[in-house]
Design an enzyme around this catalytic site. Sequence first.
Site, PDB file in Angstrom:
ATOM      1  CB  SER A   1      -0.963   0.000   1.187  1.00 19.18           C
ATOM      2  OG  SER A   1      -0.411  -0.639   2.289  1.00 19.18           O
TER       3      SER A   1
ATOM      4  CG  ASN B   1      -4.509   4.599   0.364  1.00 24.81           C
ATOM      5  OD1 ASN B   1      -5.716   4.610   0.631  1.00 24.81           O
ATOM      6  ND2 ASN B   1      -3.776   3.524   0.495  1.00 24.81           N
TER       7      ASN B   1
HETATM    8  N1  LIG Z   1      -4.329  -4.812   5.990  1.00 26.15           N
HETATM    9  C1  LIG Z   1      -4.724  -3.909   5.117  1.00 26.15           C
HETATM   10  O1  LIG Z   1      -5.699  -3.172   5.334  1.00 26.15           O
HETATM   11  C2  LIG Z   1      -4.008  -3.772   3.796  1.00 26.15           C
HETATM   12  C3  LIG Z   1      -4.659  -3.158   2.710  1.00 26.15           C
HETATM   13  C4  LIG Z   1      -4.007  -3.063   1.486  1.00 26.15           C
HETATM   14  C5  LIG Z   1      -2.727  -3.558   1.365  1.00 26.15           C
HETATM   15  N2  LIG Z   1      -2.104  -4.128   2.440  1.00 26.15           N
HETATM   16  C6  LIG Z   1      -0.743  -4.664   2.241  1.00 26.15           C
HETATM   17  O2  LIG Z   1      -0.816  -6.074   2.148  1.00 26.15           O
HETATM   18  C7  LIG Z   1       0.374  -6.650   2.662  1.00 26.15           C
HETATM   19  C8  LIG Z   1       0.021  -7.653   3.743  1.00 26.15           C
HETATM   20  O3  LIG Z   1      -0.716  -7.022   4.752  1.00 26.15           O
HETATM   21  P1  LIG Z   1      -1.606  -7.818   5.801  1.00 26.15           P
HETATM   22  O4  LIG Z   1      -2.455  -6.825   6.483  1.00 26.15           O
HETATM   23  O5  LIG Z   1      -2.246  -8.991   5.157  1.00 26.15           O
HETATM   24  O6  LIG Z   1      -0.476  -8.329   6.830  1.00 26.15           O
HETATM   25  P2  LIG Z   1      -0.517  -9.556   7.826  1.00 26.15           P
HETATM   26  O7  LIG Z   1       0.475  -9.260   8.863  1.00 26.15           O
HETATM   27  O8  LIG Z   1      -1.917  -9.884   8.215  1.00 26.15           O
HETATM   28  O9  LIG Z   1       0.016 -10.768   6.928  1.00 26.15           O
HETATM   29  C9  LIG Z   1       1.332 -10.895   6.476  1.00 26.15           C
HETATM   30  C10 LIG Z   1       1.655 -12.375   6.375  1.00 26.15           C
HETATM   31  O10 LIG Z   1       2.945 -12.511   5.780  1.00 26.15           O
HETATM   32  C11 LIG Z   1       3.606 -13.574   6.415  1.00 26.15           C
HETATM   33  N3  LIG Z   1       5.041 -13.452   6.215  1.00 26.15           N
HETATM   34  C12 LIG Z   1       6.003 -13.079   7.101  1.00 26.15           C
HETATM   35  N4  LIG Z   1       7.217 -13.139   6.516  1.00 26.15           N
HETATM   36  C13 LIG Z   1       7.026 -13.569   5.248  1.00 26.15           C
HETATM   37  C14 LIG Z   1       7.897 -13.857   4.177  1.00 26.15           C
HETATM   38  N5  LIG Z   1       9.208 -13.707   4.284  1.00 26.15           N
HETATM   39  N6  LIG Z   1       7.354 -14.308   3.033  1.00 26.15           N
HETATM   40  C15 LIG Z   1       6.032 -14.459   2.912  1.00 26.15           C
HETATM   41  N7  LIG Z   1       5.155 -14.212   3.895  1.00 26.15           N
HETATM   42  C16 LIG Z   1       5.657 -13.775   5.049  1.00 26.15           C
HETATM   43  C17 LIG Z   1       3.186 -13.481   7.858  1.00 26.15           C
HETATM   44  O11 LIG Z   1       3.346 -14.747   8.504  1.00 26.15           O
HETATM   45  C18 LIG Z   1       1.725 -13.072   7.724  1.00 26.15           C
HETATM   46  O12 LIG Z   1       0.866 -14.184   7.724  1.00 26.15           O
HETATM   47  C19 LIG Z   1       1.238  -5.484   3.133  1.00 26.15           C
HETATM   48  O13 LIG Z   1       2.114  -5.133   2.094  1.00 26.15           O
HETATM   49  C20 LIG Z   1       0.227  -4.395   3.367  1.00 26.15           C
HETATM   50  O14 LIG Z   1       0.788  -3.115   3.264  1.00 26.15           O
HETATM   51  C21 LIG Z   1      -2.722  -4.267   3.634  1.00 26.15           C
END
Ligand SMILES: NC(=O)c1ccc[n+]([C@@H]2O[C@H](COP(=O)([O-])OP(=O)(O)OC[C@H]3O[C@@H](n4cnc5c(N)ncnc54)[C@H](O)[C@@H]3O)[C@@H](O)[C@H]2O)c1
Length: 505
Positions: free
Chosen positions: A113, A184
Amino acid sequence: MTVLGVVGAGTMGAGIAQLGAAAGMRTLLHDPVPEALDKGTEAARRGLLKWIEKGRTEPQAPELLEAVSSLDELAPCELVIEAAPERGELKRDLFGALSVLCGDDVVLATNTSSIPVTSLASAAARPENVVGMHFFNPPPLMPLLEVIRADQTSDEVLELAKRVGAAMGKEVIVAADGPGFLVNRCGRPFNGEGLRLLQERVATHEQIDRICRLGGGFRMGPFELMDLVGIDVGFEVAKSFNELSFGEPRWRPNPIQARMVAAGRLGRKTGRGYYEYADDGSYRPDDPEPPGVGGGDGMPIALLGTGPIADGLREVARAAGYELREGTPAELVVDADLDWDTPLPGGAPVIRLCAAASLAEQGMYGAVGFHVLPPLEEARLVELTRLPSTQSFACEAAERFFANLGFLTEWVEDAPGLVLGRIVSQLVNEAAFAIGEGVGSPEDVDTGLTLGLSHPRGPVAWSEAIGVDHVLAVLDGLGEERREERYRAAPLLRRAATLGRSLRD
Ligand SMILES: NC(=O)c1ccc[n+]([C@@H]2O[C@H](COP(=O)([O-])OP(=O)(O)OC[C@H]3O[C@@H](n4cnc5c(N)ncnc54)[C@H](O)[C@@H]3O)[C@@H](O)[C@H]2O)c1
């Protein structure tokens, strides 16, 4: 059939995997943390079963979803979407490794993001195969997908990302790479200008939120929203915008955010942010209902000005039983003209539009200032302001007038555009900058803000409802009175106002 890989089985990854399987793609979900992989796969399966029940997807969809514990097992994928933690180095390492594992032809998409997609693309064997696929939380429910074109992304890869998004049932918009991409970035002024208004004490956070809800039809005001997202998260985003733009004044973080974080008031998750949260989650009273229209009783009023506010007020004033006159003798003068140089008839209380300048700057020492956002049929609240020299009979007359027209009122401090006019003008301004800089089309800006951020209408539609001249007047008024570069108008907006055209032209 495309083989889709999803890396990271957290909040976003699990939802994206659900969408992939539901769209008929063989979907391999990977997470290096076994518990996270189990939990994410389970969530995606549960989601699919619910959709099967509702007839939204085929009964065999869950069979298309496979959990894989090692990255190597993603080798057969043609498209991999990463939703790993928001750390640039980690994502770059992943893209390097996936280029080797899946072969040069693999298309690599990131759900980041805030990290420039262009900087992630350079880590792949074929940077032209990298694209941003920015889903919104929760991915299965949010209708929008923002596809981000990195500087290196090829046309074919951009088209593939759009096709996959459409197959997942998303409304797809395209954005150029840059701080906050399109959604955003264009949504930033909602919080940013809200914070500025609070900092200047134009209104309290409760008032600003109420004005946004009742005056603008926003589902939530900026402060309840910041509390929901987490004030620390918002502060990090603000700092990232500041860094990526080398200090763009519109995007500077606000010291209030830093203080809230330092105090540990992070929002709902800590039980206290701008609001205090009771155990049941409640934090504010329900909004009041606006009064009924009526009570003008044939009172003669002079309603001056042209444009959507003046026209809208005339219509409701007539419905409320006022007798409209062009000039004197009138018992009340309501001046809704943008232009504030015209002399007003004397002898009656004056209610004056505060758009192009504050009441003080206009030299209206005895008047009441007001602002309301068109279309008036949708506004339920009018903002009022007064100077120390404004007499109470004028204030009472203004309150009575707007109540008779069916509006709630809120008293705020004096400023061009007051609260909502200023927030929405900055939303329109940011959209005009983004469109002018080629970040996205006017249609995609409006789709992005309505579907991605649940705004009641997009900034381009706001500019058409209010008039670009009105928006520009508020910005120029703020520029004049605040002397800050933050309020400089986007070249596209100024041009649209000068030519009398829309931001769409
Ligand atoms: N949560 C939101 O509202 C949102 C919205 C849009 C985009 N994003 C983006 O999406 C991405 C993930 O966010 P999220 O909220 O799902 O996070 P999250 O913390 O819920 O999930 C991340 C996952 O990645 C795993 N992980 C850790 N190290 C890793 C590695 N080396 N390789 C692969 N996976 C690994 C973790 O175990 C975890 O399950 C981020 O880049 C975030 O900026 C999030």
